[in-house]
Design an enzyme around this catalytic site. Structure first.
Site, PDB file in Angstrom:
ATOM      1  N   ARG A  44       0.271   6.338   7.762  1.00 50.88           N
ATOM      2  CA  ARG A  44       0.625   7.255   6.039  1.00 50.88           C
ATOM      3  C   ARG A  44      -0.428   8.381   5.721  1.00 50.88           C
ATOM      4  NH1 ARG A  44       1.020   1.353   4.170  1.00 50.88           N
ATOM      5  NH2 ARG A  44       0.575  -0.071   4.698  1.00 50.88           N
ATOM      6  N   ARG A  63       0.198  -1.735  -0.092  1.00 51.80           N
ATOM      7  CA  ARG A  63      -0.049  -0.263   0.394  1.00 51.80           C
ATOM      8  C   ARG A  63       0.735   1.002  -0.357  1.00 51.80           C
ATOM      9  NH1 ARG A  63      -2.267  -3.902   2.875  1.00 51.80           N
ATOM     10  NH2 ARG A  63      -1.017  -3.626   4.626  1.00 51.80           N
ATOM     11  N   ASP A  70      15.303  -1.564   0.090  1.00 49.57           N
ATOM     12  CA  ASP A  70      14.936  -1.459   1.241  1.00 49.57           C
ATOM     13  C   ASP A  70      16.363  -2.841   0.708  1.00 49.57           C
ATOM     14  OD1 ASP A  70      15.378  -2.026   3.686  1.00 49.57           O
ATOM     15  OD2 ASP A  70      13.962  -2.863   4.466  1.00 49.57           O
TER      16      ASP A  70
HETATM   17  P1  5GP Z   1      12.236  -4.599   0.498  1.00 50.22           P
HETATM   18  O1  5GP Z   1      11.767  -5.879  -0.247  1.00 50.22           O
HETATM   19  O2  5GP Z   1      13.173  -3.809  -0.481  1.00 50.22           O
HETATM   20  O3  5GP Z   1      12.883  -5.166   1.958  1.00 50.22           O
HETATM   21  O4  5GP Z   1      11.453  -3.888   0.731  1.00 50.22           O
HETATM   22  C1  5GP Z   1      10.100  -2.573   0.471  1.00 50.22           C
HETATM   23  C2  5GP Z   1       9.299  -2.514   1.347  1.00 50.22           C
HETATM   24  O5  5GP Z   1       9.167  -2.871   3.013  1.00 50.22           O
HETATM   25  C3  5GP Z   1       8.678  -1.517   1.771  1.00 50.22           C
HETATM   26  O6  5GP Z   1       7.409  -1.306  -0.149  1.00 50.22           O
HETATM   27  C4  5GP Z   1       8.382  -1.008   2.534  1.00 50.22           C
HETATM   28  O7  5GP Z   1       6.849  -1.270   2.736  1.00 50.22           O
HETATM   29  C5  5GP Z   1       9.095  -1.847   3.530  1.00 50.22           C
HETATM   30  N1  5GP Z   1      10.071  -0.497   4.502  1.00 50.22           N
HETATM   31  C6  5GP Z   1      11.560  -0.492   4.155  1.00 50.22           C
HETATM   32  N2  5GP Z   1      12.015   0.217   4.822  1.00 50.22           N
HETATM   33  C7  5GP Z   1      10.760   0.813   5.562  1.00 50.22           C
HETATM   34  C8  5GP Z   1      10.923   1.782   6.713  1.00 50.22           C
HETATM   35  O8  5GP Z   1      11.506   2.573   6.860  1.00 50.22           O
HETATM   36  N3  5GP Z   1       9.548   2.603   6.873  1.00 50.22           N
HETATM   37  C9  5GP Z   1       8.279   2.261   6.397  1.00 50.22           C
HETATM   38  N4  5GP Z   1       7.518   2.268   6.690  1.00 50.22           N
HETATM   39  N5  5GP Z   1       7.958   0.615   5.582  1.00 50.22           N
HETATM   40  C10 5GP Z   1       9.708   0.240   5.593  1.00 50.22           C
HETATM   41 MG    MG Z   2       5.627  -1.416   0.927  1.00 47.55          MG
END
Ligand code: 5GP
Ligand code: MG
Length: 181
Positions: free
Chosen positions: A170, A45, A108
């Site tokens: 959000r 989302r 991330d």
């Molecule tokens: P990845 O799959 O790249 O590890 O994670 C991506 C998802 O992790 C993002 O779409 C987000 O939902 C969540 N995410 C990663 N870091 C943060 C952060 O600092 N804050 C929040 N709210 N969500 C994060």
């Molecule tokens: Mg996300």
């Protein structure tokens, strides 16, 4: 009354700063080769606000994509990725032969974006570009970079402008760091 056991600290990006970076991203995106079959897909989302602002700006640049969303889950309400990405709700537009622009809130570990790129490839997209508002390069586990990045940030947990903690925050028009107490 708030029962939330954390503080919003440092505001990292004000609404003005976000908007001016979006203007730059839209210049980047609309300055590339024009597609006659562009589909923008937001990863829910977290991307809802970012995508909404992007497409309004793109409209002023005469870019008229089809728009859809995919709901992917890898966090399960916490702050650490469990490493597995699952589809909660798939797209409904047909992306066969389309030029897809994937939109996410933050890059991330890279697992979510990598999963989404593979999924859209499997569905027959002609090309796939990626755009994330935020990027935490220090956290990367999977070898992936976004084509368009709003801001690179340190390894801190942020909320606002679509990003949540446990579904809160959000709606904030700015992006702030959360301190857990
Ligand atoms: P990845 O799959 O790249 O590890 O994670 C991506 C998802 O992790 C993002 O779409 C987000 O939902 C969540 N995410 C990663 N870091 C943060 C952060 O600092 N804050 C929040 N709210 N969500 C994060
Ligand atoms: Mg996300």
């Amino acid at each position: 009354m708030s029962l939330k056991p954390h503080h919003l600290d440092n505001v990292l990006f004000t609404p003005e700063k976000i908007q001016s970076r979006i203007d730059g991203l839209v210049d980047e995106i609309s300055g590339g080769e024009k597609s006659d079959n562009l589909v923008m897909i937001g990863i829910l989302r977290g991307s809802f606000m970012f995508l909404a602002d992007l497409v309004r700006d793109l409209n002023a640049h005469d870019v008229h994509p089809r728009i859809d969303f995919i709901t992917l889950e890898s966090y399960y309400g916490g702050t650490e990725s469990v490493g597995k990405v699952e589809i909660r709700k798939d797209i409904e537009v047909d992306v066969t032969g389309a030029d897809v622009l994937l939109i996410d809130d933050i890059l991330d570990t890279g697992r979510t974006l990598q999963f989404a790129v593979q999924h859209l490839t499997d569905k027959g997209a002609r090309s796939i570009k990626t755009c994330t508002l935020l990027d935490k390069p220090a956290r990367r586990i999977v070898d992936i970079e976004a084509d368009h990045v709003g801001f690179a940030i340190d390894d801190v947990f942020v909320v606002g402008y679509g990003l949540d903690y446990d579904s809160y925050y959000r709606e904030l028009p700015f992006i702030a760091e959360v301190t857990f107490i």
